[in-house]
Design a protein around this motif. Structure first.
Motif, PDB file in Angstrom:
ATOM      1  N   MET A   1       9.266  -6.566 -26.527  1.00  0.00           N
ATOM      2  CA  MET A   1       8.307  -5.536 -26.232  1.00  0.00           C
ATOM      3  C   MET A   1       7.590  -6.150 -24.945  1.00  0.00           C
ATOM      4  N   ARG A   2       7.369  -5.601 -24.140  1.00  0.00           N
ATOM      5  CA  ARG A   2       6.786  -6.302 -22.789  1.00  0.00           C
ATOM      6  C   ARG A   2       5.056  -5.956 -22.837  1.00  0.00           C
ATOM      7  N   VAL A   3       4.363  -7.012 -22.579  1.00  0.00           N
ATOM      8  CA  VAL A   3       2.849  -7.059 -22.782  1.00  0.00           C
ATOM      9  C   VAL A   3       2.207  -6.117 -21.699  1.00  0.00           C
ATOM     10  N   LYS A   4       1.432  -5.373 -21.601  1.00  0.00           N
ATOM     11  CA  LYS A   4       0.825  -4.657 -20.573  1.00  0.00           C
ATOM     12  C   LYS A   4      -0.416  -5.778 -20.248  1.00  0.00           C
ATOM     13  N   THR A   5      -0.664  -5.582 -18.651  1.00  0.00           N
ATOM     14  CA  THR A   5      -1.585  -6.446 -18.071  1.00  0.00           C
ATOM     15  C   THR A   5      -2.618  -5.531 -17.453  1.00  0.00           C
ATOM     16  N   GLU A   6      -3.805  -5.928 -17.270  1.00  0.00           N
ATOM     17  CA  GLU A   6      -4.517  -5.220 -16.257  1.00  0.00           C
ATOM     18  C   GLU A   6      -4.295  -5.571 -14.831  1.00  0.00           C
ATOM     19  N   ALA A   7      -3.856  -6.672 -14.507  1.00  0.00           N
ATOM     20  CA  ALA A   7      -3.416  -6.817 -13.320  1.00  0.00           C
ATOM     21  C   ALA A   7      -2.160  -6.101 -12.810  1.00  0.00           C
ATOM     22  N   LYS A   8      -1.067  -5.974 -13.713  1.00  0.00           N
ATOM     23  CA  LYS A   8      -0.232  -5.080 -13.598  1.00  0.00           C
ATOM     24  C   LYS A   8      -0.635  -3.554 -13.114  1.00  0.00           C
ATOM     25  N   ARG A   9      -1.271  -3.045 -14.192  1.00  0.00           N
ATOM     26  CA  ARG A   9      -1.755  -1.749 -13.915  1.00  0.00           C
ATOM     27  C   ARG A   9      -2.689  -1.786 -12.658  1.00  0.00           C
ATOM     28  N   ASP A  10      -3.177  -2.508 -12.223  1.00  0.00           N
ATOM     29  CA  ASP A  10      -4.205  -2.522 -11.128  1.00  0.00           C
ATOM     30  C   ASP A  10      -3.094  -2.617  -9.728  1.00  0.00           C
ATOM     31  N   ALA A  11      -1.938  -3.281  -9.926  1.00  0.00           N
ATOM     32  CA  ALA A  11      -0.956  -3.216  -8.922  1.00  0.00           C
ATOM     33  C   ALA A  11      -0.115  -1.787  -8.780  1.00  0.00           C
ATOM     34  N   ILE A  12      -0.078  -1.342  -9.989  1.00  0.00           N
ATOM     35  CA  ILE A  12       0.679   0.082  -9.832  1.00  0.00           C
ATOM     36  C   ILE A  12      -0.132   1.058  -9.174  1.00  0.00           C
ATOM     37  N   VAL A  13      -1.547   1.073  -9.383  1.00  0.00           N
ATOM     38  CA  VAL A  13      -2.486   1.875  -8.966  1.00  0.00           C
ATOM     39  C   VAL A  13      -2.600   1.706  -7.479  1.00  0.00           C
ATOM     40  N   GLN A  14      -2.514   0.339  -6.943  1.00  0.00           N
ATOM     41  CA  GLN A  14      -2.515   0.347  -5.527  1.00  0.00           C
ATOM     42  C   GLN A  14      -1.518   0.693  -4.743  1.00  0.00           C
ATOM     43  N   VAL A  15      -0.036   0.532  -5.341  1.00  0.00           N
ATOM     44  CA  VAL A  15       0.967   0.933  -4.949  1.00  0.00           C
ATOM     45  C   VAL A  15       1.126   2.612  -4.797  1.00  0.00           C
ATOM     46  N   ALA A  16       0.604   3.142  -5.884  1.00  0.00           N
ATOM     47  CA  ALA A  16       0.422   4.506  -6.120  1.00  0.00           C
ATOM     48  C   ALA A  16      -0.256   5.246  -4.980  1.00  0.00           C
ATOM     49  N   SER A  17      -1.482   4.703  -4.768  1.00  0.00           N
ATOM     50  CA  SER A  17      -2.599   5.120  -3.735  1.00  0.00           C
ATOM     51  C   SER A  17      -1.889   5.150  -2.416  1.00  0.00           C
ATOM     52  N   GLU A  18      -1.133   4.257  -2.078  1.00  0.00           N
ATOM     53  CA  GLU A  18      -0.310   4.097  -0.905  1.00  0.00           C
ATOM     54  C   GLU A  18       0.607   5.247  -0.772  1.00  0.00           C
ATOM     55  N   VAL A  19       1.337   5.513  -1.732  1.00  0.00           N
ATOM     56  CA  VAL A  19       2.404   6.546  -1.977  1.00  0.00           C
ATOM     57  C   VAL A  19       1.721   7.891  -1.943  1.00  0.00           C
ATOM     58  N   PHE A  20       0.949   8.277  -2.693  1.00  0.00           N
ATOM     59  CA  PHE A  20       0.077   9.599  -2.500  1.00  0.00           C
ATOM     60  C   PHE A  20      -0.617   9.935  -1.121  1.00  0.00           C
ATOM     61  N   ARG A  21      -1.006   8.740  -0.550  1.00  0.00           N
ATOM     62  CA  ARG A  21      -1.759   8.858   0.800  1.00  0.00           C
ATOM     63  C   ARG A  21      -0.470   9.441   1.850  1.00  0.00           C
ATOM     64  N   GLU A  22       0.405   8.805   1.723  1.00  0.00           N
ATOM     65  CA  GLU A  22       1.590   8.925   2.386  1.00  0.00           C
ATOM     66  C   GLU A  22       2.448  10.440   2.489  1.00  0.00           C
ATOM     67  N   LEU A  23       2.577  10.454   1.133  1.00  0.00           N
ATOM     68  CA  LEU A  23       3.508  11.752   0.804  1.00  0.00           C
ATOM     69  C   LEU A  23       2.687  12.914   0.040  1.00  0.00           C
ATOM     70  N   GLY A  24       1.420  12.674  -0.217  1.00  0.00           N
ATOM     71  CA  GLY A  24       0.677  13.897  -0.967  1.00  0.00           C
ATOM     72  C   GLY A  24       1.132  13.852  -2.405  1.00  0.00           C
ATOM     73  N   PHE A  25       0.325  14.624  -3.299  1.00  0.00           N
ATOM     74  CA  PHE A  25       0.879  14.748  -4.630  1.00  0.00           C
ATOM     75  C   PHE A  25       2.124  15.182  -4.822  1.00  0.00           C
ATOM     76  N   GLU A  26       2.528  16.228  -4.263  1.00  0.00           N
ATOM     77  CA  GLU A  26       3.695  17.101  -4.436  1.00  0.00           C
ATOM     78  C   GLU A  26       4.744  16.121  -3.995  1.00  0.00           C
ATOM     79  N   GLY A  27       4.704  15.581  -2.785  1.00  0.00           N
ATOM     80  CA  GLY A  27       5.866  14.713  -2.156  1.00  0.00           C
ATOM     81  C   GLY A  27       6.244  13.499  -2.765  1.00  0.00           C
ATOM     82  N   ALA A  28       5.018  12.970  -3.705  1.00  0.00           N
ATOM     83  CA  ALA A  28       5.259  11.512  -4.322  1.00  0.00           C
ATOM     84  C   ALA A  28       5.950  11.584  -5.501  1.00  0.00           C
ATOM     85  N   SER A  29       6.699  10.670  -5.927  1.00  0.00           N
ATOM     86  CA  SER A  29       7.350  10.696  -7.206  1.00  0.00           C
ATOM     87  C   SER A  29       7.445   9.356  -8.069  1.00  0.00           C
ATOM     88  N   MET A  30       7.607   9.541  -9.314  1.00  0.00           N
ATOM     89  CA  MET A  30       7.333   8.189  -9.938  1.00  0.00           C
ATOM     90  C   MET A  30       8.469   7.282  -9.651  1.00  0.00           C
TER      91      MET A  30
END
Length: 207
Positions: A1-30
């Protein structure tokens, strides 16, 4: 079982921010976000249950940077003229919530609210906390006798609604463009004037 880390969560949020900014909510995908993070969708869903939850996390991360200093300053206010304190607070808040980035995010939340729990997630993790901060400040002013005794949470709702009425609402509907600093200042002045007209104590404390 992989351990969740705050650093990993922050990295995901940062990347997601860039994707949502580029593609919008509808255009972005997981799928796209996972690919850019460099992991699997399973890892992504381990941190966020849905795209909506991740989108809200992105909004809150950005809001924290802008709003934390504003609410910290409000909590530290002393006995300066209350109208001046509220004016300064209102202008700072409106400068953030009326920015094009925040207006676009707000529109996306509203558009999805009828189809998922994104509205609840957004409110509970952001505006609700902000209202609590404002209510706490107003309650202290009531105890000092600078505002009449009332329910502080209701008073906070009224203050924020007055600030929103001439600014956020028209911006959300696209019936006005970006507001100038002067327009925000004047809208804040009118909102504070009306708020104090309803909540200022009839007997002001001496000094």
């Amino acid at each position: 079982m992989r351990v969740k880390t705050e650093a990993k969560r922050d990295a995901i949020v940062q990347v997601a921010s860039e994707v949502f900014r580029e593609l919008g909510f509808e255009g972005a995908s997981m799928v796209e976000i996972a690919a850019r993070v460099g992991g699997s969708r399973a890892t992504l869903y381990g941190y966020f249950k849905s795209k909506e939850e991740l989108f809200v996390a992105v909004i809150h991360a950005s809001a924290k940077i802008h709003f934390e200093p504003i609410f910290t300053a409000l909590a530290e206010e002393g006995d300066e003229d209350l109208a001046r304190v509220l004016q300064r607070f209102g202008e700072k808040v409106l400068a953030v919530v009326c920015s094009q980035e925040v207006i676009q995010a707000h529109r996306a939340v509203i558009a999805e609210s009828g189809r998922s729990d994104i509205g609840r997630l957004f409110f509970e993790g952001g505006p609700k906390k902000g209202l609590a901060e404002v209510a706490g400040f107003l309650e202290r002013q009531m105890r000092k006798g600078r505002l009449r005794s009332a329910d502080p949470t209701t008073a906070a709702h009224h203050l924020m609604a007055l600030l929103d009425s001439e600014t956020v609402r028209p911006s959300l509907l696209g019936i006005q463009g970006p507001l100038t600093r002067r327009e925000l200042r004047e809208a804040t002045r009118r909102a504070v004037q009306v708020f104090l007209g309803g909540y200022a104590s009839a007997i002001q404390p001496a000094g």
